[in-house]
Scaffold this active site. Sequence first.
Site, mmCIF file in Angstrom:
data_model
loop_
_atom_site.group_PDB
_atom_site.id
_atom_site.type_symbol
_atom_site.label_atom_id
_atom_site.label_comp_id
_atom_site.label_asym_id
_atom_site.label_seq_id
_atom_site.Cartn_x
_atom_site.Cartn_y
_atom_site.Cartn_z
ATOM 1 N N LYS A 170 13.283 19.031 -5.396
ATOM 2 C CA LYS A 170 12.184 19.605 -6.193
ATOM 3 C C LYS A 170 11.960 18.733 -7.428
ATOM 4 O O LYS A 170 12.303 19.107 -8.549
ATOM 5 C CB LYS A 170 12.501 21.058 -6.562
ATOM 6 C CG LYS A 170 11.256 21.848 -6.943
ATOM 7 C CD LYS A 170 11.515 23.326 -6.882
ATOM 8 C CE LYS A 170 10.390 24.141 -7.479
ATOM 9 N NZ LYS A 170 9.105 23.988 -6.805
ATOM 10 N N GLU A 190 3.722 21.680 4.763
ATOM 11 C CA GLU A 190 3.729 22.796 3.801
ATOM 12 C C GLU A 190 2.508 22.639 2.901
ATOM 13 O O GLU A 190 1.730 21.691 3.036
ATOM 14 C CB GLU A 190 5.017 22.785 2.969
ATOM 15 C CG GLU A 190 5.169 21.527 2.129
ATOM 16 C CD GLU A 190 6.420 21.515 1.263
ATOM 17 O OE1 GLU A 190 6.975 22.588 0.964
ATOM 18 O OE2 GLU A 190 6.830 20.408 0.871
ATOM 19 N N TYR A 232 12.549 20.337 -11.357
ATOM 20 C CA TYR A 232 12.088 21.580 -11.976
ATOM 21 C C TYR A 232 12.362 22.771 -11.078
ATOM 22 O O TYR A 232 12.720 22.617 -9.908
ATOM 23 C CB TYR A 232 10.593 21.500 -12.308
ATOM 24 C CG TYR A 232 9.646 21.599 -11.130
ATOM 25 C CD1 TYR A 232 9.537 20.560 -10.208
ATOM 26 C CD2 TYR A 232 8.868 22.732 -10.929
ATOM 27 C CE1 TYR A 232 8.667 20.654 -9.133
ATOM 28 C CE2 TYR A 232 7.996 22.836 -9.851
ATOM 29 C CZ TYR A 232 7.900 21.796 -8.954
ATOM 30 O OH TYR A 232 7.045 21.893 -7.882
ATOM 31 N N LEU A 291 9.901 21.576 1.152
ATOM 32 C CA LEU A 291 10.810 22.139 0.157
ATOM 33 C C LEU A 291 11.416 23.413 0.740
ATOM 34 O O LEU A 291 10.726 24.181 1.413
ATOM 35 C CB LEU A 291 10.030 22.483 -1.120
ATOM 36 C CG LEU A 291 10.905 23.026 -2.244
ATOM 37 C CD1 LEU A 291 11.693 21.899 -2.900
ATOM 38 C CD2 LEU A 291 10.058 23.726 -3.288
HETATM 39 N N1 PMP Z 1 6.630 23.826 -1.345
HETATM 40 C C1 PMP Z 1 6.225 23.220 -2.477
HETATM 41 C C2 PMP Z 1 5.752 21.802 -2.397
HETATM 42 C C3 PMP Z 1 6.253 23.910 -3.698
HETATM 43 O O1 PMP Z 1 5.868 23.292 -4.835
HETATM 44 C C4 PMP Z 1 6.676 25.258 -3.724
HETATM 45 C C5 PMP Z 1 6.654 26.055 -5.010
HETATM 46 N N2 PMP Z 1 7.472 25.537 -5.990
HETATM 47 C C6 PMP Z 1 7.088 25.851 -2.532
HETATM 48 C C7 PMP Z 1 7.051 25.103 -1.356
HETATM 49 C C8 PMP Z 1 7.572 27.285 -2.499
HETATM 50 O O2 PMP Z 1 8.856 27.388 -3.066
HETATM 51 P P1 PMP Z 1 9.345 28.734 -3.769
HETATM 52 O O3 PMP Z 1 9.197 29.820 -2.753
HETATM 53 O O4 PMP Z 1 10.757 28.474 -4.114
HETATM 54 O O5 PMP Z 1 8.467 28.946 -4.962
#
Ligand code: PMP
Length: 285
Positions: free
Chosen positions: A149, A182, A33, A207
Amino acid sequence: MSRIAYVNGRYLPHRHAMVHIEDRGYQFSDGVYEVCEVRAGRLVDERRHMQRLARSLDALKIPAPMSYPALGIILRETVRRNRVRDGIVYLQITRGVARRDHGFPVAATQPVLVVTARRLDFEQNEKIAAQGVAVITLPDNRWEHVDIKSISLLPNVLAKQAAREQGAREAWFVDKQGRVTEGASSNAWIVSRDGKLLTRALDHSILQGITRTVLIDVIKSQGLQLEERAFTVEEAYAAREAFLTSASQIVMPVVQIDGRPVGNGAPGLLATALRRDYHRHAEMA
Ligand code: PMP
């Protein structure tokens, strides 16, 4: 106004927007996603989100359902049909519908694409950011490829729920060495006592947040001191500031970790300034 979702070629009212019970996303969480911010009706950092989507699909060997420009048209059309000015657009691609069997289905199986969009309360988010949020820490019990993701998010779901039950907005995962990886749905940052911005370096344990990537550009362009390295929970407790980043929250100041105030317990100056400056560096299309 009724919400509209895109499901495999059709724009449908939400209550009619459905996928088959043998969709592999439903059966095996076999899919990926993306979440992209929508601001003033425009997609933020679409190019980078599409690049990450391509990486995730590739890692799971799921074929892209269409070209990326075509996907962009559907994202915009879903935003338009839902009259979203400020909010998010969500897209999910699963390996498709096939008789339940763990191994991949035949190559001709069509991936299933779903796109939804919804408004976020801009004013409310600004109020939350002005106050800052609380986080808790939890052992990171996820698999070793969270750089993909994937929609397989059970540990993240449980962590987020644990945070809510403790009055916090986010959970920070901690690896076996006691270092923060994270958040359940965001990247984690601190500002050390000596004024350095710290966030974990990219590897399979986090991520590659798009907001994280763009924020690094902002930090560099402002000549601020950045260190991409893991920090411990102890360092986070002792930090001058802390914050988290994600497409839906941009830069969100963290004012409490495991019930302890961060710094003086108010949103930090750097976090607040970076939140303000973010969209000058993001790509808006
Ligand atoms: N880490 C995880 C586990 C996430 O789900 C997200 C948000 N989708 C992020 C980091 C931040 O990613 P982004 O800045 O691309 O939204």
